[in-house]
Each structure stands twice: as C-alpha cells, then as structure tokens.
Scaffold this motif. Structure first.
Motif, mmCIF file in Angstrom:
data_model
loop_
_atom_site.group_PDB
_atom_site.id
_atom_site.type_symbol
_atom_site.label_atom_id
_atom_site.label_comp_id
_atom_site.label_asym_id
_atom_site.label_seq_id
_atom_site.Cartn_x
_atom_site.Cartn_y
_atom_site.Cartn_z
ATOM 1 N N GLY A 49 -13.734 -0.228 -46.919
ATOM 2 C CA GLY A 49 -14.888 -0.921 -46.357
ATOM 3 C C GLY A 49 -14.841 -0.953 -44.849
ATOM 4 N N GLY A 50 -15.967 -1.270 -44.265
ATOM 5 C CA GLY A 50 -16.023 -1.372 -42.811
ATOM 6 C C GLY A 50 -16.460 -0.069 -42.173
ATOM 7 N N LYS A 51 -17.149 -0.198 -41.066
ATOM 8 C CA LYS A 51 -17.672 0.977 -40.369
ATOM 9 C C LYS A 51 -16.677 1.549 -39.371
ATOM 10 N N ARG A 101 -16.610 -10.684 -48.465
ATOM 11 C CA ARG A 101 -16.489 -9.852 -47.265
ATOM 12 C C ARG A 101 -16.699 -8.413 -47.710
ATOM 13 N N ARG A 102 -17.689 -7.742 -47.104
ATOM 14 C CA ARG A 102 -18.024 -6.361 -47.478
ATOM 15 C C ARG A 102 -18.347 -6.262 -48.967
ATOM 16 N N GLY A 240 -23.337 -7.994 -47.191
ATOM 17 C CA GLY A 240 -22.094 -8.024 -47.944
ATOM 18 C C GLY A 240 -21.332 -9.324 -47.774
ATOM 19 N N LYS A 241 -22.020 -10.349 -47.263
ATOM 20 C CA LYS A 241 -21.416 -11.675 -47.071
ATOM 21 C C LYS A 241 -22.553 -12.680 -46.957
ATOM 22 N N ASN A 300 -26.652 -4.111 -41.075
ATOM 23 C CA ASN A 300 -25.583 -4.892 -41.728
ATOM 24 C C ASN A 300 -24.331 -4.849 -40.863
#
Length: 300
Positions: A49-51, A101-102, A240-241, A300
């Motif tokens: 997850g995460g960019k 989270r995510r 996502g949160k 997002n």
C-alpha cells in the motif's frame, strides 16, 4: 518526454520490493533474533500500500544531478520507513485513533497497541541503519549528511514536533500562522527532507539546494492543504480511512479557518510557488514539477 505515471509506478514497485527484502528475520536480527510477531507487524504497517511519494521525491531530486534511481533507493527507503512508522503511531488510540489505513485494519487493530508501538520503533530505528550503510552511499560524509537531514525532518523540530503542535491545537486558539507552522512541521518537514536528501545524493551546491528547499517547502504546504480538503470532500472508500475527523476533533486546518473555496485557491497558488522555485533546472526537474501538480489533483 517525462511520464509521471510510469515514474511513480516504477518507484512504488522498487520501494515495495526493497521493503520486502529488508523486513525479514535475516536482515532485522542481531545480536539477538528478531521476534516474528514484530516483523509481521512492521510488514503489515509498511507493505502492500501507499504511493511511496517521499521516495519518489528523493529520486526525482537526485535525478536533477544525474543520480540514477537505483542509487537513490536506500535513502528513499529510509524516508519511507520513517513515514510508515509515523502512520502506525498516528493511528494509535492515544493519537488519531484510526481503525483503517489504506483500506486495511491499522497495525494496533491487526495486532495490539504494544506491538504497534514497537513496530513503529523498529521501522524508525531501521531507517537510520539503512542510511549508515555503504549500500546507501559509498562516501561516509554523504551518509552523515543524509542522517542529519532525516533527523531534522523527522524529529522534534520537524514531524514529531508538528504532531505535538497538532495535539495542542485541538484545544483551539491557533492563529493562521500557527496552523501553517504546525503543518510545515508535521507534514512538510519530511517532504522537505526527502527533496533535500535527493539533492545531497547529487552533491548539489548551496544555490541549487536553496532552490530545491523552496520547492520542497511549497510542495509540502500543497500536500497538507490537499489532504485537509480531501478530509472534507472525499469518501472514506476513496481515502481508505475515515474522513471528516479534522472537524470532529477540532483540528486546526486552513480549511477550517478560511473555508473550502478559499483553501482551493490557496492550493493553486502554493503549487505555482513550488513550480516557480524550479525554473532554473530545466527539463531535469520535470519529475518534481509533476509531483507538485499531483499533490494538488490527487483524490486519495
């Protein structure tokens, strides 16, 4: 022609692969064996997850000085570990008290609060281990400079201090300038460190470092302002949160101070400030330009 979508995807894959390789019992043990539950929690809080925007900034800034992406990876990974630790701790009941989270359970929900605290501690510690390794950069002086920069961005005068100010701000009474200071520390300082670390990897001279710092500070303001706007406008599914929590907790934001429309105008002006700071770098800085624009347009 620069391709932002390809750049961000390639960086995210490189970071994910490197994190997966680093967060193992073999890498994390010594002098004693690392606990399996702790490793699992560290992986839950940082993988899938995460960019990976902060490592992207490290690599894009380094690219201006012809540093190839692979040579900026370890420094970017260190910043990402610090970022992930901060999210794990921010989600704790004593802080922002978030369950998602995510789009997944937060670490304290998937494991427990004590394990979440230790997982964050482990990621933070490991980050500085990466920066001190010759794998990060062959020159000891450069590695020391990178450590110093990440300490400034993540410590009491940066991210951690900004989080403290954010908690204090929930009691109300912050002026607009105080809100800006808090956000520059809580969010902007690690973005600033990311860009400056890329410049350090590239051996930037003081003039180039100053221009990139001006870019980074404006980009950090844009990122936080966009985040505050999304907290008001986006759905929990998109983010996502949970959303809408800033107002519910009385958090001090520019949106709360001036309203949504003025905040959006301020965001446009802030992105323009970031782009203006890059005018001397030419096409080599197209990555940083694209990232600043992305900060303002993300959903997002």
């Amino acid at each position: 022609m620069y391709d932002f979508a390809a750049d961000i995807a390639d960086c995210a894959l490189a970071v994910e692969t490197a994190l997966d390789r680093q967060l193992t019992a073999e890498r994390l043990s010594g002098p004693g064996p690392a606990a399996g539950r702790l490793i699992a929690a560290m992986r839950h809080g940082s993988l899938a997850g995460g960019k990976r925007l902060r490592p992207l900034l490290v690599r894009q800034a380094a690219n201006i000085f012809n540093v190839p992406p692979h040579a900026a990876l370890m420094a970017g990974l260190a910043v990402e570990m610090v970022h992930c630790y901060s999210l794990i701790h921010d989600d704790l009941p004593a802080m922002d008290d978030d369950d998602l989270r995510r789009g997944r359970p937060t670490v304290h929900k998937a494991f427990d609060e004590a394990t979440a605290i230790l997982a964050g501690d482990g990621l933070l510690t490991q980050a500085f281990g990466l920066l001190s390794s010759p794998e990060c950069h062959p020159e000891p002086a450069t590695r020391i400079a990178l450590v110093t920069e990440l300490v400034a961005g993540s410590g009491t005068g940066g991210m951690v201090g900004g989080q403290m100010r954010d908690i204090e701000g929930e009691a109300g009474g912050f002026s607009g300038d105080e809100v800006a200071t808090m956000q520059a520390m809580k969010t902007g300082a690690l973005i600033r460190a990311s860009v400056r670390m890329g410049a350090i990897l590239g051996g930037a001279d003081p003039r180039a470092l100053s221009a990139l710092t001006a870019y980074a500070e404006a980009a950090g303001r844009a990122f936080q302002l966009a985040d505050d706007i999304l907290d008001v406008t986006a759905t929990p599914e998109a983010m996502g949160k949970a959303t809408g929590k800033d107002a519910a907790k009385g958090k001090q934001t520019l949106v709360a101070k001036v309203g949504l429309e003025e905040a959006r105008e301020h965001l446009k002006a802030t992105v323009n400030d970031a782009l203006s700071a890059l005018r001397t770098f030419g096409p080599k800085a197209d990555g940083l330009r694209a990232t600043a624009r992305y900060f303002a347009s993300r959903e997002n």
